[in-house]
Design an enzyme around this catalytic site. Structure first.
Site, PDB file in Angstrom:
ATOM      1  N   GLN A  85      27.206  35.628  22.183  1.00 29.41           N
ATOM      2  CA  GLN A  85      27.622  36.997  21.884  1.00 29.41           C
ATOM      3  C   GLN A  85      28.255  36.995  20.486  1.00 29.41           C
ATOM      4  OE1 GLN A  85      31.170  38.878  23.735  1.00 29.41           O
ATOM      5  NE2 GLN A  85      29.688  40.065  24.916  1.00 29.41           N
ATOM      6  N   TYR A 158      36.564  45.212  19.526  1.00 25.92           N
ATOM      7  CA  TYR A 158      35.824  44.628  18.407  1.00 25.92           C
ATOM      8  C   TYR A 158      35.284  45.681  17.435  1.00 25.92           C
ATOM      9  CZ  TYR A 158      36.523  40.585  21.283  1.00 25.92           C
ATOM     10  OH  TYR A 158      37.115  39.601  22.026  1.00 25.92           O
ATOM     11  N   GLY A 308      31.234  38.552  36.051  1.00 25.67           N
ATOM     12  CA  GLY A 308      32.092  37.823  35.122  1.00 25.67           C
ATOM     13  C   GLY A 308      32.955  36.836  35.867  1.00 25.67           C
ATOM     14  N   ARG A 309      34.143  37.284  36.275  1.00 23.68           N
ATOM     15  CA  ARG A 309      35.085  36.392  36.947  1.00 23.68           C
ATOM     16  C   ARG A 309      34.548  35.852  38.268  1.00 23.68           C
ATOM     17  NH1 ARG A 309      39.746  40.753  36.755  1.00 23.68           N
ATOM     18  NH2 ARG A 309      37.856  41.982  37.093  1.00 23.68           N
ATOM     19  N   CYS A 332      36.201  36.189  44.300  1.00 21.60           N
ATOM     20  CA  CYS A 332      37.086  36.431  43.164  1.00 21.60           C
ATOM     21  C   CYS A 332      38.198  37.388  43.586  1.00 21.60           C
ATOM     22  CB  CYS A 332      36.289  37.021  42.006  1.00 21.60           C
ATOM     23  SG  CYS A 332      37.294  37.538  40.601  1.00 21.60           S
ATOM     24  N   CYS A 335      42.453  38.552  39.845  1.00 24.58           N
ATOM     25  CA  CYS A 335      43.872  38.321  39.562  1.00 24.58           C
ATOM     26  C   CYS A 335      44.106  37.945  38.108  1.00 24.58           C
ATOM     27  CB  CYS A 335      44.413  37.226  40.475  1.00 24.58           C
ATOM     28  SG  CYS A 335      43.631  35.611  40.235  1.00 24.58           S
ATOM     29  N   GLU A 399      47.865  23.517  62.788  1.00 26.85           N
ATOM     30  CA  GLU A 399      48.616  24.722  62.430  1.00 26.85           C
ATOM     31  C   GLU A 399      49.593  25.043  63.559  1.00 26.85           C
ATOM     32  OE1 GLU A 399      50.445  27.841  61.289  1.00 26.85           O
ATOM     33  OE2 GLU A 399      49.032  26.922  59.871  1.00 26.85           O
ATOM     34  N   LYS A 417      45.284  44.382  47.916  1.00 26.67           N
ATOM     35  CA  LYS A 417      45.098  42.937  48.098  1.00 26.67           C
ATOM     36  C   LYS A 417      44.058  42.589  49.167  1.00 26.67           C
ATOM     37  CE  LYS A 417      47.340  40.474  45.864  1.00 26.67           C
ATOM     38  NZ  LYS A 417      48.736  40.083  45.699  1.00 26.67           N
TER      39      LYS A 417
END
Length: 565
Positions: A85, A158, A308-309, A332, A335, A399, A417
Site C-alpha cells: 500500500q 493520509y 483486518g484484525r 477478534c 480491542c 475447575e 463485550k
C-alpha cells in the site's frame, strides 16, 4: 457459499472473496514480517495488502528488498495475491499537506492521538508532479518484482484523503476548492500508475465514504469520486470512513473499537458506493464471522469482504470458514491490543499469542507424551490445555466452579463485550476438538495431586481483586465487580462504583443503561488511566453518554449501612 466463489479484479482473479486489509505493524521487511504474511496466505486468504509504505527510499531505491516477501508468499500459496500500500510521498520525508496546516483531526491522527505531529508544508505544484512521478515509477517496480496488485491509501489521515476533504484542502488553485479540483490529484496519481503498469496489473483504492463533521466529505462527494476513480483505472474500491473530531476519536472511527461500533460498522457505506460503480467493492469494519461475511455478499452490499484484525486473531480464518469449522475460529475482540502494544516490527494480539511470532512459536508433536494437570479454566488455562493436547499430551483441566471460562464469564457481561463470550465458547470448543478432559466442581489440593500423579502441573488460577482499606468494606451493601456482573440482581437502583479504570467504567456504563443512578469515583486525577491510548476516549465518553456522574481525585472514607461518606 458465495464467500468462496472466485472474482475477477482487473487483470487478476481472486480465488475467493477474502481480502486482508492493511495493518502496518509487521512491516514488509525481514523474516518475521514474511512469516506473518505467509501464515495468512497459507490460511486461505485470497488477497493480502501489507502495511503502508510512505518511504521513497523503500518504494523506489530499495524495493528489491521486498522480493523475498513476494516470493515466499507465492511459494506458500501460489493462488494468493499480494500487494503493498504505497503512500504519496516526495524524495524528502518531511510531512506535506494540501494547504500547509492540518485539520485538527488529521494532526491528532498523525500524532497517534497526542496532537504532536510535526507541522507540514504545503505541497507545491512541482511537489505534486514529483509525487505523481514517484508513484508511477514505484507502481512499475512493484509489478516488476512480482506483486500482483497495489492499493492506494486514499482515506484516514493520509495525503490523498487530505486533498479530497474540504476540511484539509483549503487551496485556491486547480487542486482545491470545488469537488472536481479536490479529486484532481488522486485521479492524476491513479492515471499515472495505470499507464505505468498496463491493464494486467490490478489497482485498488481505499476511499473515504463520509466525514461526520460539518464541511467534511459527504456521501454525494464520495459517489462522484468513486465513479471518477473507476474511469481513471481503479479495479476495486475499498470503502471506509474519513476522519472526524468527535470525542471517540480517530482510531475508534477508522479501526472501530468494540466500545464504539458494532459488527459490520461501515458495510452500509460499501453498499451505497456499490450502486454507483461497476467494479467490485470491498466492505470493511468489524467483519469477523463467516455467516456475517456471507450475508454481506448474499444481500448485495459488497462483492468482497475486508478482514483486518480478525486475520491477526486467526490467520486460518478462510480455511476454517470454508470447511465449516466456524466454532474453531479465534474471534477478534476489536480491542486494539494489536495497535496499542505494538512496535513497527511486532504486534501482540489478545487471542493469538503467535501473531508476528509465527516462526519462533512453531510447535509440533511432543517427544514424550505426558499426563498434564491444568488447574483453572480461564483463558490462560484453556489455551495452555489446548496447545498441550495438540502436541499429543494427555491433558485434564480442573475447575472449582461449575462452568469453564474463569473471569471471561464476568468480562462478557458489560455492554459492547459480546465477543468475549464468543472467545469463551471458542476456547471451550477447542478443548473438545483436542480431546482435553474437563473436571468441573473440582478444587485442586495436595491430596488430589497426590492421587492423580500428573507428570506436569500448570497453575492457571488467575488473579483475585484487591480489596480496599476502608472502614465498612465488608458490609453487605458492598459487592466486587465480578460478583456484580455475574449476579446483577444483587445491585440496587443507586450504585457507587469505586475505581475509574476499564472495569469500573464499563461496569458503570452497563448499570446506567439499565436505568440505575450510577456514581463513579476515581482517586487519580483522570478516568481510564489503565486504558491504552486509542481505547480511552471512547470508553470514557460512553460513561458520560450513559449518564454516569463521575468524580476524580475522590475516594470513599467510610461505608455505612446507609451509604458512603
Amino acid at each position: 457459499m458465495k464467500l468462496f466463489d472466485p472474482i475477477k479484479v482487473g487483470g487478476i482473479t481472486l480465488k475467493n472473496r477474502t481480502y486482508m486489509l492493511s495493518m502496518g505493524s509487521p512491516g514488509q521487511l525481514g523474516q518475521r514480517a514474511v512469516d506473518y504474511y505467509v501464515a495468512r496466505a497459507k490460511g486461505g486468504t485470497a488477497a493480502l495488502v501489507t502495511g503502508i509504505v510512505a518511504s521513497y527510499d523503500l518504494l523506489v531505491k530499495r524495493i528489491e528488498e521486498m522480493r523475498p516477501l513476494v516470493d515466499q508468499v507465492h511459494e506458500a500459496a501460489p493462488d494468493c495475491k499480494i500487494a503493498i500500500q504505497p503512500a504519496i510521498c516526495g524524495k524528502d520525508p518531511a510531512p506535506v499537506s494540501p494547504s500547509g496546516k492540518y485539520w485538527d483531526a488529521t494532526s491528532k491522527a498523525l500524532g497517534m492521538g497526542r496532537g504532536d505531529a510535526p507541522g507540514p508544508v504545503a505541497l507545491t505544484k512541482d511537489g505534486i508532479k514529483e509525487a505523481i512521478e514517484i508513484q508511477a515509477e514505484s507502481a512499475y517496480l512493484q509489478k516488476k518484482i512480482g506483486f500482483d496488485f497495489l492499493e492506494f491509501h486514499g482515506t484516514h489521515a493520509y495525503v490523498l484523503r487530505q486533498f479530497f476533504s474540504p476540511q484539509d484542502n483549503k487551496r485556491d488553485d486547480e487542486y482545491g476548492g470545488s469537488l472536481e479540483n479536490r479529486m484532481r490529484f488522486p485521479l492524476e496519481v491513479v492515471r499515472a500508475a495505470r499507464q505505468a503498469v498496463g491493464n494486467d496489473f490490478a489497482i485498488t483504492y481505499k476511499m473515504p465514504a463520509l466525514e461526520e463533521d460539518p464541511n467534511g466529505i459527504t456521501l454525494a462527494d464520495s459517489a462522484r469520486f468513486a465513479m471518477e476513480l473507476e474511469k481513471a483505472g481503479v479495479d476495486a474500491l475499498v470503502v471506509s470512513q474519513g476522519l472526524n473530531m468527535h470525542p471517540k476519536g480517530y482510531i475508534a472511527t477508522v479501526v472501530p473499537l468494540y466500545a464504539s461500533y458494532g459488527l459490520g460498522s461501515f458495510v452500509d457505506y460499501a453498499e451505497f458506493i456499490r450502486k454507483w460503480v461497476s467494479i467490485p467493492v470491498v466492505a470493511v469494519g468489524r467483519i469477523v464471522r463467516p455467516d456475517q461475511a456471507e450475508a454481506i455478499l448474499e444481500e448485495g452490499k459488497a462483492d468482497i469482504v475486508g478482514l483486518g484484525r480478525q486475520l491477526i486473531a486467526d490467520p486460518d480464518w478462510a480455511n476454517k470458514a470454508q470447511r465449516g469449522a466456524w466454532g474453531n475460529i479465534a474471534p477478534c475482540q476489536s480491542c486494539n491490543s494489536c495497535l496499542d502494544r505494538g512496535r513497527y516490527d511486532h504486534m501482540t494480539c489478545a487471542v493469538n499469542a503467535r501473531a508476528v511470532q509465527e516462526r519462533e512459536t512453531e510447535y509440533g508433536p511432543a517427544q514424550t507424551r505426558k499426563r498434564v494437570m491444568v488447574v483453572g479454566s480461564g483463558p490462560g488455562g484453556m489455551e495452555t490445555a489446548r496447545i498441550a493436547a495438540e502436541r499429543g499430551h494427555d491433558v485434564t483441566i480442573y475447575e472449582k466452579g461449575d462452568q469453564l471460562g474463569g473471569l471471561l464469564r464476568a468480562a462478557a457481561q458489560p455492554v459492547h463485550k459480546e465477543q468475549v463470550e464468543r472467545l469463551r465458547q471458542y476456547l471451550v470448543m477447542e478443548l473438545g476438538r483436542t480431546g482435553v478432559k474437563v473436571k468441573l466442581n473440582t478444587p485442586v489440593d495436595a491430596a488430589l495431586v497426590k492421587k492423580e500423579k500428573p507428570d506436569a502441573i500448570v497453575v492457571a488460577t488467575g488473579s483475585r481483586p484487591r480489596t480496599l482499606n476502608i472502614p465498612g468494606v465488608d458490609r453487605e451493601n458492598v459487592i466486587f465487580a465480578e460478583d456484580a456482573l455475574l449476579n446483577q440482581s444483587k445491585v440496587g437502583k443507586r450504585v457507587l462504583v469505586v475505581g475509574g479504570g476499564m472495569v469500573g467504567l464499563e461496569l458503570a456504563e452497563t448499570f446506567a443503561k439499565q436505568g440505575k443512578a450510577v456514581y463513579l469515583v476515581e482517586i487519580l486525577e483522570e478516568l481510564g488511566r489503565d486504558l491504552a491510548l486509542y481505547n480511552k476516549p471512547p470508553v470514557v465518553q460512553n460513561t458520560k453518554e450513559a449518564g454516569v456522574v463521575s468524580y476524580v481525585r475522590a475516594h470513599p472514607e467510610e461505608i455505612t449501612a446507609e451509604g458512603v461518606k
